[in-house]
Design an enzyme around this catalytic site. Structure first.
Site, PDB file in Angstrom:
ATOM      1  NE  ARG A 249      -3.916  -2.035   2.688  1.00 54.02           N
ATOM      2  CZ  ARG A 249      -3.539  -3.163   3.335  1.00 54.02           C
ATOM      3  NH1 ARG A 249      -2.241  -3.262   3.975  1.00 54.02           N
ATOM      4  NH2 ARG A 249      -4.300  -4.153   3.442  1.00 54.02           N
ATOM      5  CE  LYS A 266      16.804 -22.428   0.735  1.00 51.95           C
ATOM      6  NZ  LYS A 266      15.508 -22.911  -0.021  1.00 51.95           N
ATOM      7  CG  HIS A 334      -6.357   2.041  -4.034  1.00 50.77           C
ATOM      8  ND1 HIS A 334      -6.505   1.164  -3.084  1.00 50.77           N
ATOM      9  CD2 HIS A 334      -7.067   3.304  -3.820  1.00 50.77           C
ATOM     10  CE1 HIS A 334      -6.827   1.796  -1.797  1.00 50.77           C
ATOM     11  NE2 HIS A 334      -7.076   3.189  -2.211  1.00 50.77           N
ATOM     12  NE  ARG A 337      -3.690  -3.867  -1.012  1.00 53.50           N
ATOM     13  CZ  ARG A 337      -2.523  -4.822  -0.090  1.00 53.50           C
ATOM     14  NH1 ARG A 337      -1.308  -4.703  -0.271  1.00 53.50           N
ATOM     15  NH2 ARG A 337      -3.391  -5.469   0.506  1.00 53.50           N
ATOM     16  CG  HIS A 360      -5.991  -9.567   1.337  1.00 52.83           C
ATOM     17  ND1 HIS A 360      -6.049  -9.793  -0.030  1.00 52.83           N
ATOM     18  CD2 HIS A 360      -5.736  -7.999   1.380  1.00 52.83           C
ATOM     19  CE1 HIS A 360      -6.351  -8.818  -0.816  1.00 52.83           C
ATOM     20  NE2 HIS A 360      -5.970  -7.876  -0.157  1.00 52.83           N
ATOM     21  CE1 TYR A 369      -7.265  -7.115  -6.749  1.00 56.49           C
ATOM     22  CE2 TYR A 369      -7.036  -8.470  -4.632  1.00 56.49           C
ATOM     23  CZ  TYR A 369      -7.161  -7.186  -5.430  1.00 56.49           C
ATOM     24  OH  TYR A 369      -6.850  -6.083  -4.775  1.00 56.49           O
TER      25      TYR A 369
END
Length: 389
Positions: A249, A266, A334, A337, A360, A369
């Site tokens: 964000r 790693k 937005h 993202r 989330h 999505y």
């Protein structure tokens, strides 16, 4: 000046109290203790400074009326305790206080706890802006909710519940506030504070709809075009492309410091981020492509992208950049993202992983999505011309 008095030593379920106002008046309200919970009912009755004989007499009459209402409420409460149904006391309880009670009693191990608290505080703030702090359950009917939906469409973003910006609430934020309001009203219905949830009486257009990112993300070719297009503010260009490649964000991009980056065993780069919105800690793998967008390294406590402009000015600059790149979509952070989410799913990442990368609390938020990507796939298949004459 006349004073509020409780004439019995027995602990009463409802007490008459007064709140001092800025104009020197005292607002009378009832403190109701029911099932271990405290509820307030403001009576819209006021004790005034006794400067004259008339003021004193007025206060005496006001207290008589207030005590009469109090006695009535006690009878109603006792009737409910003995099985006689009445919703007068409960329905006149203060809804803002109900939100406070919900937040206080929310277990800290609740999934997405910090996000819940943040959203509830925002809801409380905007309800108070909309109708003040003396909202009762009885006030919340279909018209109240429909008008609140209209209020949210033009409400300004507030970062600290006291200082507003010029930006209006995002569609997703409107939906989130209303969703939590619906949750509270469902809870109140289960507790028999209200006979039914008035949200159920709303038409689809009378409540905020969930944000649909189908026109608010960039495909890979568009991201490449932006990268190839000159932009007047290099740190902002890098910040936006970085967000497209990691999903942060704008608030987290702003606060990102060089000491946020760590290296695992790693040699992979990971950013440890305390999310501004949810307060949750996010350990975010940073891809080699995202690392390419970082500016030359500064001191550990320096902000990675320096001091970025305010959001409204950023939106104006992004609009110019998009036009120069031949992109007609309205660019905001937005969009960056959403772009990360859709690109990740398009190129094979599973929903659970993408959900964790975005921070989330609920995978259902990420599911939208995947729905968009599936629809795009269907559109592509359906676009194939007929092979049969």
């Amino acid at each position: 000046m006349a004073r509020v008095k409780n004439h019995t030593k027995v602990k009463e379920p409802i007490r008459l109290r007064a709140k001092k106002l800025a104009n020197e008046n005292e607002s009378l309200y009832l403190d109701c203790y029911y099932n271990g919970k405290r509820q307030r009912e403001f009576l819209k009755l006021y004790i005034v400074p006794e400067r004259t004989k008339e003021d004193k007499e007025k206060n005496i009459q006001t207290l008589k009326l207030a005590n009469a209402i109090k006695s009535k409420r006690i009878v109603e409460l006792q009737n409910e305790e003995h099985g006689f149904k009445t919703s007068s006391v409960k329905s006149k309880a203060n809804f803002i206080n109900y939100i406070d009670s919900f937040v206080e009693n929310l277990p800290k191990d609740t999934k997405g706890y910090n996000g819940y608290i943040c959203t509830m505080q925002g809801l409380k703030y905007h309800l108070s802006k909309y109708k003040g702090e003396n909202i009762t359950f009885k006030d919340i009917d279909r018209k109240f909710l429909a008008d609140f939906t209209e209020y949210l469409k033009v409400a300004k973003v507030s970062t600290k519940a006291v200082k507003e910006s010029e930006r209006t609430l995002a569609q997703g934020t409107q939906w989130n506030y209303f969703n939590k309001l619906n949750l509270l009203l469902n809870k109140a219905e289960r507790e028999e504070i209200i006979p039914f949830n008035p949200v159920d009486r709303l038409e689809k257009g009378e409540r905020p709809q969930r944000a649909d990112p189908r026109c608010t993300f960039l495909v890979l070719d568009e991201v490449k075009r932006l990268a190839d297009t000159p932009f007047r503010m290099d740190n902002l260009k890098r910040a936006f492309l970085f967000a497209c490649l990691c999903g942060l964000r704008i608030s987290d991009v702003r606060s990102l410091q060089w000491n946020s980056f760590q290296q695992d065993s790693k040699g992979n780069i990971i950013a440890k981020i305390t999310q501004k919105k949810t307060k949750g800690t996010l350990y975010l793998p940073i891809s080699p492509e995202a690392i390419k967008q970082l500016p030359p390294k500064g001191n550990n406590i320096d902000f990675v992208f320096g001091k970025l402009p305010d959001n409204s000015y950023i939106d104006k600059l992004l609009k110019i950049w998009a036009k120069d790149a031949g992109i007609t979509k309205n660019l905001t952070f937005h969009v960056s993202r959403h772009t990360f989410a859709t690109l990740s799913i398009t190129y094979g990442a599973d929903l659970y992983t993408v959900s964790k990368l975005l921070g989330h609390a609920d995978i259902k938020t990420t599911q939208i999505y995947a729905d968009v990507i599936n629809e795009k796939k269907r559109d592509a298949v359906n676009a194939i011309p007929s092979i049969i004459k």
